[in-house]
Design a protein around this motif. Structure first.
Motif, PDB file in Angstrom:
ATOM      1  N   VAL A 125       0.852  -1.186   0.000  1.00 11.99           N
ATOM      2  CA  VAL A 125       0.000   0.000   0.000  1.00 11.99           C
ATOM      3  C   VAL A 125       0.894   1.243   0.000  1.00 11.99           C
ATOM      4  O   VAL A 125       2.095   1.154   0.262  1.00 11.99           O
ATOM      5  CB  VAL A 125      -0.939   0.011   1.234  1.00 11.99           C
ATOM      6  N   THR A 126       0.299   2.360  -0.325  1.00 12.64           N
ATOM      7  CA  THR A 126       1.043   3.619  -0.337  1.00 12.64           C
ATOM      8  C   THR A 126       0.381   4.571   0.641  1.00 12.64           C
ATOM      9  O   THR A 126      -0.831   4.804   0.509  1.00 12.64           O
ATOM     10  CB  THR A 126       1.012   4.258  -1.741  1.00 12.64           C
ATOM     11  N   PRO A 127       1.061   5.120   1.611  1.00 16.33           N
ATOM     12  CA  PRO A 127       2.439   4.803   1.982  1.00 16.33           C
ATOM     13  C   PRO A 127       2.540   3.419   2.595  1.00 16.33           C
ATOM     14  O   PRO A 127       1.535   2.904   3.077  1.00 16.33           O
ATOM     15  CB  PRO A 127       2.744   5.875   3.030  1.00 16.33           C
ATOM     16  N   ARG A 128       3.762   2.847   2.585  1.00 13.06           N
ATOM     17  CA  ARG A 128       3.922   1.525   3.185  1.00 13.06           C
ATOM     18  C   ARG A 128       3.627   1.591   4.677  1.00 13.06           C
ATOM     19  O   ARG A 128       3.990   2.566   5.341  1.00 13.06           O
ATOM     20  CB  ARG A 128       5.342   1.020   2.943  1.00 13.06           C
ATOM     21  N   LEU A 129       3.010   0.561   5.145  1.00 13.63           N
ATOM     22  CA  LEU A 129       2.544   0.542   6.532  1.00 13.63           C
ATOM     23  C   LEU A 129       3.680   0.244   7.510  1.00 13.63           C
ATOM     24  O   LEU A 129       4.432  -0.713   7.333  1.00 13.63           O
ATOM     25  CB  LEU A 129       1.460  -0.541   6.665  1.00 13.63           C
ATOM     26  N   THR A 130       3.769   1.064   8.525  1.00 11.34           N
ATOM     27  CA  THR A 130       4.696   0.774   9.618  1.00 11.34           C
ATOM     28  C   THR A 130       4.073  -0.326  10.469  1.00 11.34           C
ATOM     29  O   THR A 130       2.902  -0.245  10.828  1.00 11.34           O
ATOM     30  CB  THR A 130       4.923   2.020  10.485  1.00 11.34           C
ATOM     31  N   SER A 131       4.847  -1.359  10.739  1.00  9.82           N
ATOM     32  CA  SER A 131       4.290  -2.494  11.471  1.00  9.82           C
ATOM     33  C   SER A 131       5.401  -3.227  12.215  1.00  9.82           C
ATOM     34  O   SER A 131       6.578  -2.866  12.112  1.00  9.82           O
ATOM     35  CB  SER A 131       3.606  -3.422  10.470  1.00  9.82           C
ATOM     36  N   ILE A 132       5.004  -4.213  12.949  1.00  7.23           N
ATOM     37  CA  ILE A 132       5.987  -5.067  13.614  1.00  7.23           C
ATOM     38  C   ILE A 132       5.812  -6.467  13.051  1.00  7.23           C
ATOM     39  O   ILE A 132       4.730  -7.045  13.133  1.00  7.23           O
ATOM     40  CB  ILE A 132       5.783  -5.065  15.134  1.00  7.23           C
ATOM     41  N   ALA A 133       6.873  -6.976  12.437  1.00  7.44           N
ATOM     42  CA  ALA A 133       6.783  -8.292  11.817  1.00  7.44           C
ATOM     43  C   ALA A 133       6.894  -9.376  12.873  1.00  7.44           C
ATOM     44  O   ALA A 133       7.860  -9.451  13.615  1.00  7.44           O
ATOM     45  CB  ALA A 133       7.884  -8.457  10.779  1.00  7.44           C
ATOM     46  N   SER A 134       5.868 -10.215  12.936  1.00  9.12           N
ATOM     47  CA  SER A 134       5.928 -11.370  13.817  1.00  9.12           C
ATOM     48  C   SER A 134       6.278 -12.567  12.933  1.00  9.12           C
ATOM     49  O   SER A 134       5.668 -12.759  11.886  1.00  9.12           O
ATOM     50  CB  SER A 134       4.568 -11.582  14.476  1.00  9.12           C
ATOM     51  N   VAL A 140      14.323 -28.795  25.585  1.00 11.13           N
ATOM     52  CA  VAL A 140      14.596 -27.366  25.495  1.00 11.13           C
ATOM     53  C   VAL A 140      14.273 -26.811  26.868  1.00 11.13           C
ATOM     54  O   VAL A 140      13.300 -27.209  27.480  1.00 11.13           O
ATOM     55  CB  VAL A 140      13.629 -26.727  24.486  1.00 11.13           C
ATOM     56  N   ASP A 141      15.080 -25.901  27.338  1.00  9.57           N
ATOM     57  CA  ASP A 141      14.707 -25.360  28.649  1.00  9.57           C
ATOM     58  C   ASP A 141      14.233 -23.938  28.501  1.00  9.57           C
ATOM     59  O   ASP A 141      14.876 -23.077  27.899  1.00  9.57           O
ATOM     60  CB  ASP A 141      15.870 -25.463  29.630  1.00  9.57           C
ATOM     61  N   GLY A 142      13.077 -23.718  29.022  1.00 12.48           N
ATOM     62  CA  GLY A 142      12.522 -22.377  29.020  1.00 12.48           C
ATOM     63  C   GLY A 142      11.919 -22.010  27.687  1.00 12.48           C
ATOM     64  O   GLY A 142      12.075 -22.725  26.703  1.00 12.48           O
ATOM     65  N   PRO A 143      11.231 -20.904  27.663  1.00 11.41           N
ATOM     66  CA  PRO A 143      10.524 -20.459  26.469  1.00 11.41           C
ATOM     67  C   PRO A 143      11.499 -20.088  25.359  1.00 11.41           C
ATOM     68  O   PRO A 143      12.622 -19.658  25.627  1.00 11.41           O
ATOM     69  CB  PRO A 143       9.786 -19.207  26.961  1.00 11.41           C
ATOM     70  N   LEU A 144      11.059 -20.276  24.121  1.00 11.07           N
ATOM     71  CA  LEU A 144      11.869 -19.882  22.978  1.00 11.07           C
ATOM     72  C   LEU A 144      11.305 -18.589  22.395  1.00 11.07           C
ATOM     73  O   LEU A 144      10.189 -18.563  21.883  1.00 11.07           O
ATOM     74  CB  LEU A 144      11.847 -20.990  21.923  1.00 11.07           C
ATOM     75  N   ASP A 145      12.092 -17.552  22.468  1.00  9.10           N
ATOM     76  CA  ASP A 145      11.653 -16.241  21.980  1.00  9.10           C
ATOM     77  C   ASP A 145      12.042 -16.101  20.515  1.00  9.10           C
ATOM     78  O   ASP A 145      13.213 -16.090  20.175  1.00  9.10           O
ATOM     79  CB  ASP A 145      12.333 -15.151  22.813  1.00  9.10           C
ATOM     80  N   VAL A 146      11.028 -16.030  19.635  1.00  6.90           N
ATOM     81  CA  VAL A 146      11.330 -15.896  18.209  1.00  6.90           C
ATOM     82  C   VAL A 146      11.533 -14.438  17.812  1.00  6.90           C
ATOM     83  O   VAL A 146      11.930 -14.150  16.693  1.00  6.90           O
ATOM     84  CB  VAL A 146      10.216 -16.491  17.324  1.00  6.90           C
ATOM     85  N   GLY A 147      11.261 -13.540  18.732  1.00  3.48           N
ATOM     86  CA  GLY A 147      11.515 -12.125  18.472  1.00  3.48           C
ATOM     87  C   GLY A 147      10.540 -11.477  17.504  1.00  3.48           C
ATOM     88  O   GLY A 147       9.576 -12.093  17.070  1.00  3.48           O
ATOM     89  N   PHE A 148      10.823 -10.227  17.198  1.00  3.27           N
ATOM     90  CA  PHE A 148       9.987  -9.502  16.232  1.00  3.27           C
ATOM     91  C   PHE A 148      10.834  -8.395  15.638  1.00  3.27           C
ATOM     92  O   PHE A 148      11.924  -8.093  16.149  1.00  3.27           O
ATOM     93  CB  PHE A 148       8.739  -8.941  16.908  1.00  3.27           C
ATOM     94  N   THR A 149      10.372  -7.806  14.570  1.00  6.13           N
ATOM     95  CA  THR A 149      11.148  -6.759  13.906  1.00  6.13           C
ATOM     96  C   THR A 149      10.270  -5.555  13.610  1.00  6.13           C
ATOM     97  O   THR A 149       9.201  -5.698  13.016  1.00  6.13           O
ATOM     98  CB  THR A 149      11.670  -7.258  12.544  1.00  6.13           C
ATOM     99  N   LEU A 150      10.739  -4.398  13.982  1.00  2.00           N
ATOM    100  CA  LEU A 150      10.009  -3.184  13.631  1.00  2.00           C
ATOM    101  C   LEU A 150      10.245  -2.888  12.155  1.00  2.00           C
ATOM    102  O   LEU A 150      11.377  -2.865  11.690  1.00  2.00           O
ATOM    103  CB  LEU A 150      10.519  -2.005  14.469  1.00  2.00           C
ATOM    104  N   MET A 151       9.156  -2.745  11.409  1.00  2.37           N
ATOM    105  CA  MET A 151       9.277  -2.384  10.004  1.00  2.37           C
ATOM    106  C   MET A 151       8.737  -0.976   9.838  1.00  2.37           C
ATOM    107  O   MET A 151       7.521  -0.777   9.810  1.00  2.37           O
ATOM    108  CB  MET A 151       8.443  -3.327   9.149  1.00  2.37           C
TER     109      MET A 151
END
Lengths: 342, 342
Positions: free
Chosen positions: B294-303, B326-337
């Motif tokens: 879309v225009t403008p491109r959407l600011t988002s957080i990529a999961s 595996v011990d403990g939770p696995l955090d896959v993180g995220f990225t600010l776009m």
DNA sequence: CGGTTCAATGTTAGCGCTAACATCCATTGT
DNA sequence: ACAATGGATGTTAGCGCTAACATTGAACCG
């Protein structure tokens, strides 16, 4: 920190069985089974006693055993060519909603448009003795077709219409292709490019293209085809637009094989400042929600996806209930949605 | 035309069993079983003979019987709150791809964000003795939690991070909410409205809102909330934009709970000729493909949705293979776009 | 050459449930 | 009063497969 031992014990903590419940309730196993499966055949007082016992021992019926003994299971094998395509997830939703309401579970398989994988999945799934099988499309590998015909349960082939093995719910893609091409002709477009993605795999898109060709040929027009070899996504649509503008500068309209491509192209045109439909018209297929939110709104053909799922499920349930068989394919139809993009 | 009889015969055409294969190959049943399950423990010549026999009689193993006898099945129960949300279908795809490659099938359940239904599904699924259970979120009804803790197989709770029953793969939604709010603050927006849809059900969106609040509170700013009561779709986003403009005319930015809402709002702004981000900035969450077109491109957080599926599946497979837990939770993180919409 | 070993294969006994038939006993009709 | 009826419950025998143990026989050893 890393403890190497498993975090949960792995004792085969035997779940309570029907026998424990029976003992607890002071009845025989079969009575418990009856309370679970045909409660109306058990006296109310007994039933209540058994239900209490089930609660006390925390009994969860073992469906594997039940299915093995009764030679009928409560799940439905569903085979689709792709999960990344929203089209199929909507169909699955329709199936889900209808089947779950009746206590059937969905066993999901994904062929990635590979007939070999399809055969393999069918074979695996049949080993689970599903109550029914829902499979996408009418074309299967020879081995798979044999396997399916040999199987005795209900089979629904969905999405398209034609000569089916058993039940059939879908729409006529040839007609849909004709419909959109007819619409474009009506709007006066003469130079129309058809754009698909990986059409070698997606033969329903090929059917629509055939319909498209028929209409254009009848008007004495050519029907150039551009087959993108990437997946049918927004990005591909954008690139396709570039390619069409470069290689077919005279084109007045593009008939896309689906809305993902069409939307990608339309948004790309917006970005580039290319006027749609003045410079080039854009049409899609599926009638996805996004098409109604872009400017101009996308002209498309709405396929009743969730409805396909629901009707397919209903047909199966009717068969399982022993009702009179549906005869012949069920056409769910489609609707032309004329937006401002054409 | 309408023939009332079923179109297919319903003879219980007994599938050939392992016994037939054994007879055909001149071995005992268990040898056939071994060829199927532990081929390396059978002499090559015997194996070939059995394989030929399997082919001849057209044998398809009955997995119900096999699973019952061995007390372990080859399917994985997957429970998601919704199928209409593309987020979950992408997770399912990741699960599918990884599990199917290892010969596991997916049994799919949909709770519609209803914890009661979740409990019911868990109970039904456990009756199928699945090899593992994948379930969305960390919050379950009390009964369901008890049931889950009692079960001895691997359980992965996905999407969010925290105190899990067994395995855990997800991301920190609180942090994600903070991240986006921080980004908006950095860009200088002071009056930011958070817009969600049916937040009573979607508590991951609530967590993000909490993070959002923290950041704004730290800057001494208010954090008004608009909770739409329709489903989180394009249309709802469009309406939310209207509502925000009407009730919070001073708002400089909207932080949407997800990209569907945000995209709907952004496209609606396009339609109305409202300048984004000049008149109002728009941000979403999930990083869906559409946002980049879309225009403008959407600011988002990529999961990393498909990744969540893959990692969850890998964790389960590791457990099933008896590898160190595996011990403990696995955090896959995220990225600010950061797009141009903020 | 008898004894040991071990890989290959077989035998037996269920897994937990339900179909099919068997039994019991309260009700009904004559 | 007694046979006939039929609803409620029980008994028995698997469903098709695999775990666990048993057997076989060829290779190998001192």
């Amino acid at each position: 920190m890393a403890d190497t031992s498993s975090r949960r014990p792995r004792r085969r903590a035997k779940q309570p069985t029907i026998a424990e419940v029976a003992r607890e309730a002071g009845v025989s196993a079969i009575t418990v089974s009856r309370v679970l499966n045909t409660p109306e055949s058990v006296r109310e007082t007994t039933r209540r006693r058994v239900e209490a016992a089930i609660e006390t021992v925390g009994y969860v019926p073992n469906r594997l055993a039940g299915s093995l003994a009764s030679a009928q299971s409560r799940f439905i094998a569903v085979i689709v060519p792709s999960l990344s395509n929203i089209v199929f997830t909507e169909v699955i939703q329709g199936l889900q909603a209808t089947f779950e309401a009746r206590g059937y579970q969905i066993l999901l398989g994904n062929t990635d448009y590979d007939l070999q994988r399809e055969d393999q999945l069918v074979s695996t799934f049949l080993g689970w003795s599903p109550a029914a099988l829902v499979i996408t499309g009418l074309r299967h590998s020879e081995a798979c077709g044999r396997r399916l015909r040999q199987w005795e349960g209900p089979i629904v082939e969905i999405m398209e219409l034609g000569t089916a093995i058993d039940l059939n719910v879908g729409l006529d893609h040839l007609k849909a292709g004709r419909c959109m091409a007819g619409h474009l002709r009506e709007r006066g477009y003469r130079r129309v490019v058809y754009v698909g993605a990986q059409m070698a795999r997606d033969y329903r898109a090929r059917l629509r293209y055939e319909g498209h060709c028929e209409v254009l040929a009848a008007a004495g027009l050519e029907a150039p085809l551009l087959d993108m070899d990437q997946l049918g996504q927004f990005e591909t649509g954008a690139r396709a637009l570039d390619q069409v503008l470069a290689t077919h500068p005279e084109a007045e309209a593009i008939h896309f094989a689906n809305d993902d491509l069409a939307t990608g192209a339309l948004l790309h045109a917006n970005r580039l400042g290319i006027a749609v439909p003045q410079r080039i018209a854009i049409a899609g297929f599926n009638g996805l929600a996004i098409g109604q939110h872009v400017t101009p709104r996308l002209t498309s053909i709405a396929s009743p996806r969730e409805r396909i799922g629901r009707r397919a499920a209903q047909a199966v349930l009717a068969r399982l209930d022993g009702e009179a068989a549906v005869d012949g394919p069920l056409d769910v139809g489609f609707t032309l949605m004329a937006g401002e993009s054409t």
